[in-house]
Write an enzyme that holds these catalytic residues in place. Structure first.
Site, PDB file in Angstrom:
ATOM      1  N   GLY A   1     -13.768   3.648  30.968  1.00 23.52           N
ATOM      2  CA  GLY A   1     -12.826   4.522  30.277  1.00 23.52           C
ATOM      3  C   GLY A   1     -12.823   5.928  30.837  1.00 23.52           C
TER       4      GLY A   1
ATOM      5  CB  ILE B   1     -10.395   5.045  37.912  1.00 24.26           C
ATOM      6  CG1 ILE B   1     -11.438   6.155  37.748  1.00 24.26           C
ATOM      7  CG2 ILE B   1      -8.972   5.621  37.919  1.00 24.26           C
ATOM      8  CD1 ILE B   1     -11.628   7.042  38.942  1.00 24.26           C
TER       9      ILE B   1
ATOM     10  CG  ASP C   1     -13.227  -4.053  34.344  1.00 24.35           C
ATOM     11  OD1 ASP C   1     -14.334  -3.601  33.988  1.00 24.35           O
ATOM     12  OD2 ASP C   1     -12.135  -3.497  34.056  1.00 24.35           O
ATOM     13  CG  HIS C   2     -14.192  -4.959  30.271  1.00 24.41           C
ATOM     14  ND1 HIS C   2     -15.075  -4.424  29.362  1.00 24.41           N
ATOM     15  CD2 HIS C   2     -13.589  -3.896  30.873  1.00 24.41           C
ATOM     16  CE1 HIS C   2     -14.995  -3.110  29.399  1.00 24.41           C
ATOM     17  NE2 HIS C   2     -14.104  -2.747  30.320  1.00 24.41           N
TER      18      HIS C   2
ATOM     19  CB  SER D   1      -9.303  -7.057  33.826  1.00 19.35           C
ATOM     20  OG  SER D   1      -7.916  -7.293  34.004  1.00 19.35           O
TER      21      SER D   1
ATOM     22  N   GLY E   1      -7.825   3.436  28.185  1.00 22.61           N
ATOM     23  CA  GLY E   1      -6.419   3.755  27.953  1.00 22.61           C
ATOM     24  C   GLY E   1      -6.096   5.216  28.191  1.00 22.61           C
TER      25      GLY E   1
HETATM   26  P1  13P Z   1      -9.472   3.796  31.940  1.00 19.91           P
HETATM   27  O1  13P Z   1      -8.549   3.161  30.947  1.00 19.91           O
HETATM   28  O2  13P Z   1      -9.960   5.117  31.457  1.00 19.91           O
HETATM   29  O3  13P Z   1      -8.889   3.865  33.299  1.00 19.91           O
HETATM   30  O4  13P Z   1     -10.783   2.852  32.035  1.00 19.91           O
HETATM   31  C1  13P Z   1     -10.793   1.746  32.900  1.00 19.91           C
HETATM   32  C2  13P Z   1     -11.986   0.880  32.689  1.00 19.91           C
HETATM   33  O5  13P Z   1     -12.962   1.239  32.075  1.00 19.91           O
HETATM   34  C3  13P Z   1     -11.950  -0.458  33.285  1.00 19.91           C
HETATM   35  O6  13P Z   1     -13.053  -1.223  32.926  1.00 19.91           O
HETATM   36  O1  G3H Z   2     -10.913  -1.814  30.669  1.00 17.34           O
HETATM   37  C1  G3H Z   2      -9.870  -2.437  30.861  1.00 17.34           C
HETATM   38  C2  G3H Z   2      -9.143  -2.279  32.141  1.00 17.34           C
HETATM   39  O2  G3H Z   2      -8.328  -1.144  32.128  1.00 17.34           O
HETATM   40  C3  G3H Z   2      -8.394  -3.527  32.455  1.00 17.34           C
HETATM   41  O3  G3H Z   2      -7.249  -3.626  31.680  1.00 17.34           O
HETATM   42  O4  G3H Z   2      -7.508  -5.929  30.756  1.00 17.34           O
HETATM   43  O5  G3H Z   2      -5.268  -4.771  30.761  1.00 17.34           O
HETATM   44  O6  G3H Z   2      -6.282  -5.594  32.898  1.00 17.34           O
HETATM   45  P1  G3H Z   2      -6.530  -5.065  31.502  1.00 17.34           P
HETATM   46 ZN    ZN Z   3     -13.803  -0.815  30.973  1.00 16.25          ZN
END
Ligand code: 13P
Ligand code: G3H
Ligand code: ZN
Length: 311
Positions: free
Chosen positions: A214, A257, A82-83, A50, A181
């Site tokens: 998630g 995850i 990620d994101h 992330s 979360g």
């Molecule tokens: P969780 O918070 O359910 O582990 O989701 C992680 C996620 O979607 C990361 O992009």
């Molecule tokens: O979806 C979010 C992930 O769990 C990453 O979390 O942005 O706190 O690293 P973070």
């Molecule tokens: Zn996510």
């Protein structure tokens, strides 16, 4: 073997009715725990970073740790952003060696999401990198942005075909009731996912890989250990694993995850310090933390994702 994209992984996963685990990584012990489990079970892997992880650990350190994991395991590993929230962040990861990026324009209007996603796809594809887009909005916390349950919205299946055609994305994250979360459902609420939406998306995009964010299960063993050793997480509830197995047997090819890894690690460290209050060598408490991650990921690979032996 160099880093791979998720293209071939998803083709095989879709055809085989299983999913690839996309695990969030923030440091060496997390990467080691995940990749040790995947090596034992010969599972393909997506390791995702992330923007918060990138700020915490530094882009170069994370890329080099993942490259080290490839040398140590010989596994096909995809390194994914990620994101991603801007074109610039995606470009920086593409230029810096990632093989996959997510551009999350889910909080924008349909047209603005398409425009931003297409900009990233054009750049990524010109550099051999694949792109995940998102339609629909999950509740929960990502990168310090908290989306309330009221602001979350399910994916509208009527929009998915147009979104995929106009953007050229390689995979699509959808919202069917999962959330980020450890507090995914209210106490007493029965966990439910909208499999009808997933089925409709699958019908409209045959053969196309779908992503579930998630998706942590918030494993009771780890929450109980945390609470036994001084924590206070009474209402933590995740996605039941049988629902994830069902999603993996459908069009879902990537299951994200992160929270489960955090809980596994924190449980081990809390227990370690409760039992060894005078210790202060980080290797002593990070070793059981890494072992909990290995054990958790081995369980996910064999009992939830079904990708063991698929490397
Ligand atoms: P969780 O918070 O359910 O582990 O989701 C992680 C996620 O979607 C990361 O992009
Ligand atoms: O979806 C979010 C992930 O769990 C990453 O979390 O942005 O706190 O690293 P973070
Ligand atoms: Zn996510």
């Amino acid at each position: 073997m160099p880093l791979v994209t998720s293209k071939e992984m998803f083709e095989k996963a879709y055809a085989g009715g299983y999913a690839i685990g996309a695990f969030n990584v923030n440091n060496m012990e997390i990467i080691q725990g995940i990749t040790e489990a995947a090596k034992e079970l010969q599972a393909p892997l997506i390791l995702q970073v992330s923007s918060g992880a990138r700020k915490y650990a530094n882009h170069t350190y994370l890329v080099k740790l993942v490259e080290a994991a490839i040398i140590e395991t010989g596994l096909p590993i995809c390194l994914h952003l990620d994101h991603g929230d801007t074109f610039e962040l995606c470009k920086s990861c593409i230029d810096g060696g990632f093989t996959s990026v997510m551009i999350d324009g889910s909080h924008y209007s349909f047209e603005d999401n398409i425009a931003l996603t297409k900009q990233v796809v054009d750049y990524a594809h010109a550099h051999g990198v694949v792109v995940e887009g998102e339609l629909g909005r999950l509740a929960g916390i990502e990168d310090a942005v908290n989306v309330s349950a009221e602001d979350a919205s399910y994916t509208n299946p009527a929009q998915v075909q147009e979104f995929v055609e106009r953007t050229g994305v390689d995979s699509l994250a959808i919202a069917i009731g999962t959330s980020h979360g450890a507090y995914k459902f209210k106490p007493g609420q029965k966990p439910q996912l909208r499999f009808d939406i997933l089925a409709e998306v699958e019908k409209r995009l045959p053969g196309f890989p779908i992503v579930l964010h998630g998706a942590s299960s918030v494993i009771p063993e780890f929450v109980e250990t945390i609470n036994k050793y001084g924590g206070n997480m009474p209402d933590a509830i995740g996605i039941p694993e049988d629902m994830l197995r069902k999603a993996a047997s459908m069009a879902v090819c990537k299951i994200n995850i992160d929270s489960d890894l955090r809980l596994a690690m924190t449980a081990a460290i809390r227990q370690y310090f409760a039992e060894n209050p005078a210790h202060f060598d980080p290797r002593q408490y990070l070793k059981p933390a890494r072992e909990n991650i290995r054990r958790l990921v081995a369980h996910k690979i064999t009992d939830v994702l079904g990708c063991d032996g698929k490397a």
